[in-house]
Design a protein around this motif. Sequence first.
Motif, mmCIF file in Angstrom:
data_model
loop_
_atom_site.group_PDB
_atom_site.id
_atom_site.type_symbol
_atom_site.label_atom_id
_atom_site.label_comp_id
_atom_site.label_asym_id
_atom_site.label_seq_id
_atom_site.Cartn_x
_atom_site.Cartn_y
_atom_site.Cartn_z
ATOM 1 N N ASN A 77 25.137 89.375 -54.859
ATOM 2 C CA ASN A 77 26.571 89.206 -54.607
ATOM 3 C C ASN A 77 27.018 90.067 -53.417
ATOM 4 O OD1 ASN A 77 29.237 88.196 -55.258
ATOM 5 N ND2 ASN A 77 29.677 90.251 -56.011
ATOM 6 N N TYR A 78 26.570 91.310 -53.390
ATOM 7 C CA TYR A 78 26.903 92.188 -52.267
ATOM 8 C C TYR A 78 26.399 91.588 -50.955
ATOM 9 C CZ TYR A 78 26.971 96.135 -49.102
ATOM 10 O OH TYR A 78 27.204 96.931 -48.008
ATOM 11 N N THR A 79 25.150 91.132 -50.977
ATOM 12 C CA THR A 79 24.536 90.539 -49.785
ATOM 13 C C THR A 79 25.323 89.327 -49.317
ATOM 14 O OG1 THR A 79 22.350 91.334 -50.408
ATOM 15 C CG2 THR A 79 22.414 89.444 -48.928
ATOM 16 N N HIS A 80 25.671 88.450 -50.240
ATOM 17 C CA HIS A 80 26.357 87.213 -49.889
ATOM 18 C C HIS A 80 27.814 87.433 -49.468
ATOM 19 C CE1 HIS A 80 23.205 85.028 -52.546
ATOM 20 N NE2 HIS A 80 22.780 85.166 -51.300
ATOM 21 N N ARG A 81 28.431 88.485 -49.945
ATOM 22 C CA ARG A 81 29.825 88.763 -49.584
ATOM 23 C C ARG A 81 29.939 89.610 -48.312
ATOM 24 N NH1 ARG A 81 33.594 86.449 -51.680
ATOM 25 N NH2 ARG A 81 35.046 88.109 -51.197
ATOM 26 N N ASN A 82 28.826 90.090 -47.800
ATOM 27 C CA ASN A 82 28.839 90.941 -46.622
ATOM 28 C C ASN A 82 29.552 90.300 -45.422
ATOM 29 O OD1 ASN A 82 28.274 93.139 -44.969
ATOM 30 N ND2 ASN A 82 26.145 93.251 -45.552
ATOM 31 N N PRO A 83 29.303 89.031 -45.089
ATOM 32 C CA PRO A 83 30.012 88.425 -43.949
ATOM 33 C C PRO A 83 31.524 88.313 -44.175
ATOM 34 C CG PRO A 83 28.082 87.131 -44.535
ATOM 35 C CD PRO A 83 28.262 88.142 -45.619
ATOM 36 N N VAL A 84 31.945 88.166 -45.418
ATOM 37 C CA VAL A 84 33.381 88.113 -45.733
ATOM 38 C C VAL A 84 33.991 89.501 -45.531
ATOM 39 C CG1 VAL A 84 35.095 87.665 -47.532
ATOM 40 C CG2 VAL A 84 33.070 86.191 -47.345
ATOM 41 N N ARG A 85 33.336 90.529 -46.080
ATOM 42 C CA ARG A 85 33.832 91.903 -45.926
ATOM 43 C C ARG A 85 33.903 92.303 -44.452
ATOM 44 N NH1 ARG A 85 30.519 92.494 -50.147
ATOM 45 N NH2 ARG A 85 28.849 93.382 -48.900
ATOM 46 N N ALA A 86 32.966 91.801 -43.646
ATOM 47 C CA ALA A 86 32.936 92.140 -42.216
ATOM 48 C C ALA A 86 33.942 91.333 -41.404
ATOM 49 C CB ALA A 86 31.528 91.928 -41.663
ATOM 50 N N GLY A 87 34.632 90.382 -42.051
ATOM 51 C CA GLY A 87 35.629 89.568 -41.348
ATOM 52 C C GLY A 87 35.024 88.460 -40.494
ATOM 53 N N LEU A 88 33.764 88.113 -40.729
ATOM 54 C CA LEU A 88 33.120 87.060 -39.938
ATOM 55 C C LEU A 88 33.497 85.664 -40.426
ATOM 56 C CD1 LEU A 88 29.555 88.641 -39.677
ATOM 57 C CD2 LEU A 88 31.389 88.687 -37.969
ATOM 58 N N VAL A 89 33.750 85.527 -41.714
ATOM 59 C CA VAL A 89 34.141 84.256 -42.326
ATOM 60 C C VAL A 89 35.119 84.550 -43.459
ATOM 61 C CG1 VAL A 89 32.008 83.004 -41.764
ATOM 62 C CG2 VAL A 89 32.165 84.287 -43.910
ATOM 63 N N GLU A 90 35.799 83.503 -43.898
ATOM 64 C CA GLU A 90 36.735 83.662 -45.010
ATOM 65 C C GLU A 90 36.044 83.499 -46.365
ATOM 66 O OE1 GLU A 90 40.949 81.672 -46.366
ATOM 67 O OE2 GLU A 90 40.479 81.809 -44.230
ATOM 68 N N HIS A 91 35.021 82.644 -46.401
ATOM 69 C CA HIS A 91 34.304 82.356 -47.644
ATOM 70 C C HIS A 91 32.803 82.487 -47.401
ATOM 71 C CE1 HIS A 91 38.069 80.783 -49.184
ATOM 72 N NE2 HIS A 91 38.178 80.066 -48.089
ATOM 73 N N PRO A 92 32.042 82.968 -48.389
ATOM 74 C CA PRO A 92 30.596 83.149 -48.200
ATOM 75 C C PRO A 92 29.874 81.872 -47.784
ATOM 76 C CG PRO A 92 31.285 84.132 -50.275
ATOM 77 C CD PRO A 92 32.470 83.399 -49.721
#
Length: 179
Positions: free
Chosen positions: A138-153
């Motif tokens: 979950n942490y791995t998959h949510r990383n791009p969302v937390r970084a502001g790269l995408v809105e959804h994983p």
Amino acid sequence: MSLPRFHIEGHIYYITTVVYDRLPIFTKPAYVIPLIDSLNFYRYQHEFRLLGYCIMPDHLHLVIWPYGESTISEAMRDYKRFTSGRLIRQATVEDNRVWLNAFRAAGQKTGRGEHKVWQDSFWDKIIYSEGMLRQKLNYTHRNPVRAGLVEHPEDYPYSSYRNYVLGDQALIEIDMDWF
């Protein structure tokens, strides 16, 4: 000071490895595809199951489950060495002087070669339960969302989230037989 690395047979590992000086080179498919292609090769070469991954602009997360004789250190050493060469060749073909100069400066600074792409070593954590495995994925998959790269994983193309949720095995097959 380098901490000892433990190889515990039968355990799953959560791994993070980072580009030297956090240079954001994994923003174009020409630099991401060699990582995925090489990951697929080394999963068979070093005999590990790939349970998850996420390639961020300046680092990489992996969840792997070794089943062969190779240690995590051996697999990561070979993977990072080979991908470094491929990434340097890609930057050379594109005549990307900024990245080539950064790779060269890192090599000179560390005295570890003519060029250097990855930081030394990597960070690993042994996963000891299914709950922890789910938390790390979950942490791995949510990383791009937390970084502001995408809105959804599911919007991020370089993550195993798409394998799990959408059944998309186009980039690389994920070993999902653990759950």
